[in-house]
Design an enzyme around this catalytic site. Structure first.
Site, PDB file in Angstrom:
ATOM      1  N   ASN A 299     -14.647 -40.282   3.802  1.00 48.50           N
ATOM      2  CA  ASN A 299     -13.228 -39.974   3.676  1.00 48.50           C
ATOM      3  C   ASN A 299     -12.354 -41.217   3.537  1.00 48.50           C
ATOM      4  O   ASN A 299     -11.217 -41.132   3.083  1.00 48.50           O
ATOM      5  CB  ASN A 299     -12.764 -39.164   4.890  1.00 48.50           C
TER       6      ASN A 299
ATOM      7  N   ALA B  90     -10.020 -26.205   3.468  1.00 55.08           N
ATOM      8  CA  ALA B  90      -9.245 -25.784   2.299  1.00 55.08           C
ATOM      9  C   ALA B  90      -8.167 -26.774   1.882  1.00 55.08           C
ATOM     10  O   ALA B  90      -7.905 -26.954   0.693  1.00 55.08           O
ATOM     11  CB  ALA B  90      -8.605 -24.416   2.564  1.00 55.08           C
TER      12      ALA B  90
ATOM     13  N   CYS C 224      -6.664 -38.836  10.675  1.00 52.63           N
ATOM     14  CA  CYS C 224      -6.980 -38.395  12.031  1.00 52.63           C
ATOM     15  C   CYS C 224      -6.909 -39.534  13.040  1.00 52.63           C
ATOM     16  O   CYS C 224      -6.927 -39.304  14.245  1.00 52.63           O
ATOM     17  CB  CYS C 224      -8.369 -37.754  12.066  1.00 52.63           C
TER      18      CYS C 224
END
Length: 395
Positions: free
Chosen positions: A152, A201, A326
């Site tokens: 990521n 999603a 995050c």
């Protein structure tokens, strides 16, 4: 703010208008709970099952192998904790890597406190695991290999096919965090020998709060959330009908445009990388130069702090990040950049730009121009850079 250039699509993506349109009836008109028996609720149930079938088809999976969750973090937790508890009598050894998302790393740390042993594989300078080290790490008590599909932060794509083959050879389950990959890369869980796969999603223009875990038939992790009988009694909680409908629609749209959008983003990515490496001295591309996500750009700039860089880019209307959303607010450098061998002082000067199909070459030029000016300005205020330049001249 007059100009807005959004380049943080690894953190979240914009909801597509057609996705919102597909979701709206299930907020306002067909709002029935799909677990109810009356006819009105069956409209919701039918739509949820159609979304399940659509997502399964994109993975080469069966519909009953798709379990809806609230997102990637829940899916990762369920896959790892669920298998750890289910297979504890067989063994308590799990293999992962040092560059996983914290949804995996923190879950593994939790299990370590409960008697499990975790092997954290090193990666090479590009962020890829060494397959021989993976195979050497497998033991008779190894119950799970959990390695992400694509990173990521730096965009590196792991050798998933080979990882799946090693897992299958040794009779070990293979879970992959595909949150950054699903919707961006073609994935066939059978060809790649994947037993469990996590996705979310909002990483492919769907709604936040919706995700899924693919669980191969025959693999039976224990439930993470207990309560009702939803998701075939495996995941309790009232079904998020609009979110699931939106996720299914977004997944189909992503699959249909994957090849064309991927080529377009890769062209912008490569153009931008070339400009930066040629025009900004002491810059470094992080991640694999070829085996990387089409939309991922990650640099380190020596002698500057990433936080200052982000603030000044924001003043120019440019949305970017220095790593995972995050861990936003953390003063520590990226664990991913440290894992690929960067020292702290260089890792602190990182910048991640992640594209969508909406971005343009004109935007890339604007950002590159701004970046040159900002980096030069920040370095002009750095005594370390001043000393470095002075020493270079003396040499």
């Amino acid at each position: 703010m007059e100009k807005l250039i959004y380049l943080d699509n690894a953190a979240t993506t914009a909801l597509k208008p057609e996705v919102l349109e597909a979701m709206q009836p299930y907020f306002l008109e067909n709002y029935g709970n799909p677990n109810s028996v009356y006819t009105f609720a069956q409209k919701s149930k039918k739509a949820v099952e159609e979304a399940r079938e659509a997502i399964a088809g994109l993975l080469g999976a069966q519909a009953d192998e798709i379990y809806f969750t609230a997102g990637g973090s829940e899916s990762d937790n369920w896959a790892i904790k669920g298998c750890a508890e289910k297979l504890a009598s067989k063994g308590k050894h799990i293999i992962t890597t040092k560059i996983e998302h914290h949804a995996v790393l923190h879950t593994c740390e939790y299990l370590e406190k409960h008697g499990y042993e975790i092997t954290y594989l090193d990666v090479d300078e590009y962020g890829q695991i060494r397959l021989e080290e993976l195979e050497q790490a497998v033991r008779p008590d190894t119950i799970l290999i959990s390695i992400m599909f694509a990173n990521n932060e730096i965009g590196t794509i792991e050798p998933v096919r080979e990882i799946g083959a090693i897992a299958k050879k040794h009779g070990v389950l293979f879970h992959t965090d595909a949150v950054q990959a699903f919707g961006h890369l073609p994935i066939d869980v059978n060809e790649l020998n994947i037993d469990m796969l996590s996705a979310s999603a909002h990483k492919f223009h769907g709604p936040k709060g919706a995700g899924f875990l693919y669980i191969r038939n025959g693999v039976k992790p224990v439930s993470l959330i207990h309560g009702g009988a939803q998701e075939r009694s495996k995941r309790a909680g009232t079904t998020n009908v609009p979110g699931i409908i939106g996720m299914g629609k977004a997944a189909q749209a992503a699959a249909e445009g994957m090849a064309e959008n991927g080529r377009r983003m890769a062209d912008i990515r490569d153009y931008f990388i070339k400009r930066v490496l040629e025009e900004i001295p002491y810059s470094r591309l992080n991640g694999h130069p070829k085996e990387r996500l089409d939309n991922n750009i990650n640099f380190c700039f020596r002698f500057i702090e990433g936080e200052s860089l982000l603030i000044m880019l924001d003043q120019k209307g440019i949305c970017a990040s220095s790593g995972s959303a995050c861990t936003s607010g953390s003063l520590d450098p990226s664990h991913v950049l440290l894992a690929i061998g960067l020292p702290h002082e260089i890792a602190h000067g990182s910048l991640r730009l992640t594209l969508s199909e909406e971005n343009t070459m004109e935007e890339a030029d604007y950002v590159a121009d701004c970046l040159k000016i900002i980096v030069e300005r920040l370095r002009s205020m750095s005594p370390l850079y001043e000393d470095f330049v002075k020493n270079q001249k003396e040499v």
